[in-house]
Each structure stands twice: as C-alpha cells, then as structure tokens.
Scaffold this active site. Structure first.
Site, PDB file in Angstrom:
ATOM      1  N   GLU A 227     -21.045  79.701 -72.405  1.00 46.15           N
ATOM      2  CA  GLU A 227     -22.389  81.132 -71.370  1.00 46.15           C
ATOM      3  C   GLU A 227     -23.005  80.980 -71.931  1.00 46.15           C
ATOM      4  OE1 GLU A 227     -21.430  80.062 -68.394  1.00 46.15           O
ATOM      5  OE2 GLU A 227     -19.179  80.103 -68.074  1.00 46.15           O
TER       6      GLU A 227
ATOM      7  N   TYR B   4     -25.285  87.505 -65.129  1.00 47.81           N
ATOM      8  CA  TYR B   4     -24.777  85.997 -64.603  1.00 47.81           C
ATOM      9  C   TYR B   4     -23.762  86.060 -65.878  1.00 47.81           C
ATOM     10  CZ  TYR B   4     -22.713  81.481 -65.663  1.00 47.81           C
ATOM     11  OH  TYR B   4     -22.392  80.837 -65.738  1.00 47.81           O
TER      12      TYR B   4
ATOM     13  N   ASP C 105     -26.043  81.336 -61.250  1.00 48.59           N
ATOM     14  CA  ASP C 105     -26.223  80.975 -61.136  1.00 48.59           C
ATOM     15  C   ASP C 105     -27.051  79.448 -61.409  1.00 48.59           C
ATOM     16  OD1 ASP C 105     -24.056  78.234 -60.804  1.00 48.59           O
ATOM     17  OD2 ASP C 105     -25.051  77.797 -63.009  1.00 48.59           O
TER      18      ASP C 105
END
Length: 346
Positions: free
Chosen positions: A42, A125, A143
DNA sequence: TACACGTGGGA
DNA sequence: TTCCCAAGTGT
C-alpha cells in the site's frame, strides 16, 4: 438507499471473485493476508503504478521480509533500495513505522484503523486499506480509483478536491460489513481496469445499472478536477568531482526534496542559472555542453553539468564512490540521469 | 486549505 | 511533445 444502490456491494464482490488481479502482495482466496506485505504494498503503491511497484516489491520482501528485519535495517540501505521510486518520505516513514511496531507494539501491527493511523506514513487511505485488507475491519477505503467510481455512480459534479467529503459519505453508504477488504480491492480493480479515467468500459461494468454517470451518457466527464497551476522553471548546476576513479557523493538533508538520499553535490535551484555558485571545491571546473532536464511535481528543473578533479579537500562532507559502481549508489533519478552524462563526459 | 513531495508510462 | 495521471501523506 434505493434498490439499485443496495445491490452494489454484492455485484462488485461477485465481479471481483471472477476478475480479481493476481498481484504478488495479494493473498489468494482462502489465504490469510500477511499484514507486512499488505502495508508495504500500500505504501509503495501511493501515487505509483502497479507496473513500477511489482519488481521493487519482490526485491524488497526478499531482503526485508518482515517488520523485525526492516526495523533492524540500516537506513542508508533502505533509502538506496527505494531510489527511483520517488516520494522518499515513504521510505523514511517505513523504517520509522517498523521500528515503532517492534518497540512499542511488541512486534505486532495494530489491527484497527485508528491504531494504524498513529504510525508514520499511514494516512486516512492506507490505514483504512490495511485495516480492511489485512484485518477484515469494515473501513471506508477511498483512493483515486474509488473517488472516480463513486463520483460516477452518484454523479457527484463538485470539482475535486472539494468533492472529497461528499464522495466519502457516498462511499460509506455502499461499503459492506462483510468482506470489506475484497470490496476495497474490487473497487480499485474496477477503477483501474474498467472505470478508467479516459474511455471507461461501461459495457463490462457490473455496476452499470446503478450508475448515474452511465445514465447521463458521458461518464468520462466525472470526476471534475480543479485546474492545476503552472509549474515554475528552475535552474541549477550539478558538480562531478573526481579523485582516483571515485566521485564525490553527498547525503541530502533528511527533510525536504529528495530528503535523506545520496546525491551529487549541487548548487542552489533558482530562477536564474547559478553557474558555479556553491561548488564543492576550488578547482578548474569544465562546464559540459547541454543540460539535463527533469520534472518534479511542482517545478521543472534544468541542470548544467560541471566536471572537475579534486586537487584539494572538498568544502563539503561526503563519500568517494567508485565511478564504475555508480549504479549501486542508489541515486534518485534526477542524479542518475546527470551521472550517466557526466561519467562519460558527453 | 493549499502546497511540498518523484517518477515513469500512456495517450 | 506535452500533458495527465497513479492504491496519498505531512505540514
């Protein structure tokens, strides 16, 4: 919520079960996700494409496979391993977060969105994504893909970034309690492959019947984005100082642009070409013909290239790096580009 | 809120 | 060529 909207989670999850991408950091159906790999991916994927991340992810987990190994890593090695990926604060924060996990959380990653949010580099996020994907928490993961899909589903016409609160509120209404991680990844796969910025493939979309932008006939018009500002042009000089087959490299300050990265010495980056200002040594500099151009997020840079031989001790601290091994120094792209020109003197 | 913060690839 | 953009965060 009307019936067309209430069907979104099930339709999306069914589509994901059939069309999910097989990615190196993604647990296969039935596998337990590895929180370290989820987190690392991520962070690497922030503002960075899957194609750019994939080989770097593989190399990274081969070298630092878990929190403990990363927490024990030499920060200079970590920064060099990140070279070329950009947004170097991410690498600095990866080390800080891994050390915090080991020192303050007993080696275990926080399992909630709120707990994750306290670690450096995990913003709204990423904390939501890790909580949902690695730990199955119902978290609203938003996102750029989700923003686009939701703006279209709900025909939100307010320009970004002002539309963010409305998009989040809408995303909240379609996020299921179960399989939140698959839902998040499904939305991202959908945004990446079907609900694309240009020429969305609505005929392949499982949410077409629930989509107000599809109904409008021009889904590609959403989301609306605010106009961007013009990038200023700056100029600078890069110095290539040689001694006995080596070149002088410096370490940039920890904060700011290219922070903490190994680099060639440079003078100031300013509106007017600065010539030999702030050269790292008194010597007979040769300025090469031509310049190197590089675009950063918020300004464009044109660099003159100066070469010289070290006859006296440099005026700046640094390390002498073997020129034939310059590729192992972990230079950010702008310096790698310049080094290639300077090494050969062309 | 607005800006700083990288890079490589697609159209 | 030029512009736009990608699984954003920190200040």
């Amino acid at each position: 919520m009307d019936a067309k909207r209430s069907s979104i989670p099930d339709r999306l999850l069914a589509w994901y079960d059939r069309h999910r991408r097989d990615l190196p950091w993604r647990a296969k159906p039935g596998e337990v996700p590895d929180a370290y790999r989820v987190w690392l991916s991520e962070v690497m994927l922030q503002q960075t494409t899957v194609a750019a991340v994939t080989p770097r992810f593989e190399a990274w987990v081969a070298r630092w496979p878990d929190f403990a190994s990363l927490a024990g890593a030499d920060e200079a090695d970590v920064m060099a391993a990140w070279a070329g990926l950009g947004y170097y604060a991410r690498a600095r924060n990866l080390v800080k977060a891994a050390r915090a996990v080991v020192a303050e959380h007993g080696g275990a990653f926080p399992r909630t969105e709120a707990g994750l949010r306290t670690l450096p580099g995990l913003g709204a996020y990423t904390a939501a994504a890790v909580a949902a994907i690695a730990f199955g928490e119902r978290a609203v993961v938003v996102d750029a893909n989700v923003e686009r899909v939701v703006a279209r589903l709900f025909a939100i016409t307010t320009p970004l970034p002002a539309a963010r609160p409305a998009i989040r509120a809408a995303a909240e209404t379609i996020t299921p309690d179960a399989r939140a991680g698959d839902f998040a990844q499904g939305m991202m796969d959908l945004g990446s492959g079907v609900c694309t910025v240009r020429a969305p493939k609505c005929l392949l979309c499982p949410l077409r019947e629930a989509c107000d932008a599809f109904a409008s006939g021009a889904p590609e018009r959403l989301p609306v984005k605010a106009a961007k500002k013009a990038k200023p042009q700056r100029h600078g000089t890069i110095f290539w100082l040689e001694r006995e087959g080596c070149v002088l490299l410096v370490r940039r300050p920890d904060r700011g642009l290219l922070g903490g990265m190994r680099a060639l010495p440079t003078g100031p980056w300013v509106e007017v070409p600065p010539g030999l200002a702030e050269a790292p040594a008194e010597t007979d500099w040769t300025v090469l013909n031509g310049t190197v151009a590089h675009g950063f997020t918020h300004f464009d840079l044109e660099l003159a290239l100066a070469r010289g031989m070290a006859e006296v001790e440099p005026s700046v601290a640094g390390e002498w790096w073997p020129i034939d091994a310059i590729g192992t120094a972990g230079l950010p792209t702008v310096f790698a580009k310049a080094a290639e020109r300077l090494r050969t003197g062309r």
